[in-house]
Design a protein around this motif. Structure first.
Motif, short mmCIF file in Angstrom:
data_model
loop_
_atom_site.label_atom_id
_atom_site.label_comp_id
_atom_site.label_asym_id
_atom_site.label_seq_id
_atom_site.Cartn_x
_atom_site.Cartn_y
_atom_site.Cartn_z
N UNK A 68 37.95 45.67 38.38
CA UNK A 68 38.79 46.05 37.24
C UNK A 68 39.97 46.93 37.62
N UNK A 69 39.81 47.73 38.66
CA UNK A 69 40.92 48.59 39.10
C UNK A 69 42.05 47.72 39.63
N UNK A 70 41.71 46.75 40.47
CA UNK A 70 42.72 45.86 41.06
C UNK A 70 43.30 44.93 40.00
N UNK A 71 42.49 44.50 39.05
CA UNK A 71 43.02 43.69 37.94
C UNK A 71 44.06 44.48 37.14
N UNK A 79 43.59 44.55 27.98
CA UNK A 79 42.59 45.04 28.92
C UNK A 79 42.39 44.09 30.08
N UNK A 80 41.46 44.46 30.97
CA UNK A 80 41.22 43.66 32.18
C UNK A 80 39.95 42.83 32.08
N UNK A 81 39.15 43.03 31.05
CA UNK A 81 37.88 42.32 30.95
C UNK A 81 38.10 40.81 30.86
N UNK A 117 45.44 34.90 39.08
CA UNK A 117 46.76 35.15 38.48
C UNK A 117 47.28 36.50 38.95
N UNK A 118 46.42 37.52 38.93
CA UNK A 118 46.85 38.87 39.28
C UNK A 118 47.29 38.96 40.74
N UNK A 136 49.79 28.85 35.14
CA UNK A 136 51.18 29.17 34.83
C UNK A 136 51.33 29.80 33.45
N UNK A 137 50.60 29.28 32.49
CA UNK A 137 50.66 29.84 31.14
C UNK A 137 50.14 31.27 31.11
N UNK A 138 49.16 31.55 31.95
CA UNK A 138 48.61 32.91 32.00
C UNK A 138 49.62 33.88 32.61
N UNK A 139 50.34 33.44 33.62
CA UNK A 139 51.41 34.28 34.18
C UNK A 139 52.47 34.56 33.12
N UNK A 140 52.89 33.53 32.38
CA UNK A 140 53.89 33.72 31.32
C UNK A 140 53.37 34.63 30.21
N UNK A 141 52.08 34.58 29.96
CA UNK A 141 51.49 35.46 28.95
C UNK A 141 51.62 36.91 29.37
N UNK A 142 51.43 37.18 30.67
CA UNK A 142 51.61 38.55 31.18
C UNK A 142 53.08 38.97 31.07
#
Length: 197
Positions: A18-21, A100-102, A108-109, A168-174
């Motif tokens: 979770x720290x690295x996420x 959050x990171x959960x 992706x990260x 890719x969609x998850x990266x764009x969400x971030x």
């Protein structure tokens, strides 16, 4: 403090995830990880020869756990194989659009961050993501057998396309800090799999 060899090693990995996420790989120092895990520095190097080796082990552990959960969902969830596959994408949308990171995706990260600086970590990412695509392809084939997905779909190509789409969609969400890219991925997924909304 944890005492068993495998337990201590896994405890370090579980505490670090979770720290690295939250911060990324490069931004997190060993002291922060060791303090959070309540493990002395010497113990860390007993389990991991370097921070890079730790990163590779972290990715392997993440994908092992992810594959296990995904296999359970795709192989033993209720409904047809097509319904189980669509449940997977819905869970992805729900977890990756939340704060959050959960439940967040470590691929992706770390994908963009470590692939250029660590060949062992890049290989761990490639190995892990390929194994997820294989599980998705297997579920598509099962869905074709139970007639919950069309027989003409090329399972391997479709699985890779869908996984690429969702990463890719998850990266764009971030980047956007909204779920529009994941919602668009769901629409495209339904179209590719010929599933009604």
């Amino acid at each position: 403090m944890v005492t068993e060899h495998t337990d201590v090693r896994q405890h370090i990995l579980d505490t670090a995830k979770p720290i690295i996420l939250g911060k990324g790989f490069s931004a997190v120092g060993l002291n922060e990880l060791l303090s959070a895990a309540d493990v002395p520095k010497g113990s860390f190097y007993h389990y991991f020869k370097s921070k890079e080796a730790f990163g590779e082990a972290l990715l392997d552990s993440y994908f092992s756990s992810y594959r296990s959960r995904l296999s359970d969902l795709l192989n033993s969830g209720g409904g047809s194989a097509g319904e189980r596959l669509m449940n997977y994408w819905q869970q992805w949308l729900d977890t990756q659009a939340s704060d959050g990171t959960d439940g967040k995706c470590l691929a992706v990260k770390l994908g963009g961050e470590v692939s250029d600086i660590s060949e062992p970590m890049r290989i761990a990412l490639a190995r892990g993501t390929s194994s997820i695509v294989e599980l998705i392809a297997g579920c598509i084939r099962e869905a074709q057998q139970d007639a919950s997905l069309p027989a003409e779909i090329d399972a391997d190509k479709c699985a890779l396309t869908l996984y690429n789409l969702w990463l890719g969609a998850t990266v764009l969400t971030k980047i956007r800090r909204d779920s529009s890219a994941l919602e668009a991925a769901m629409t495209t997924t339904r179209q590719l799999l010929k599933q009604a909304p």
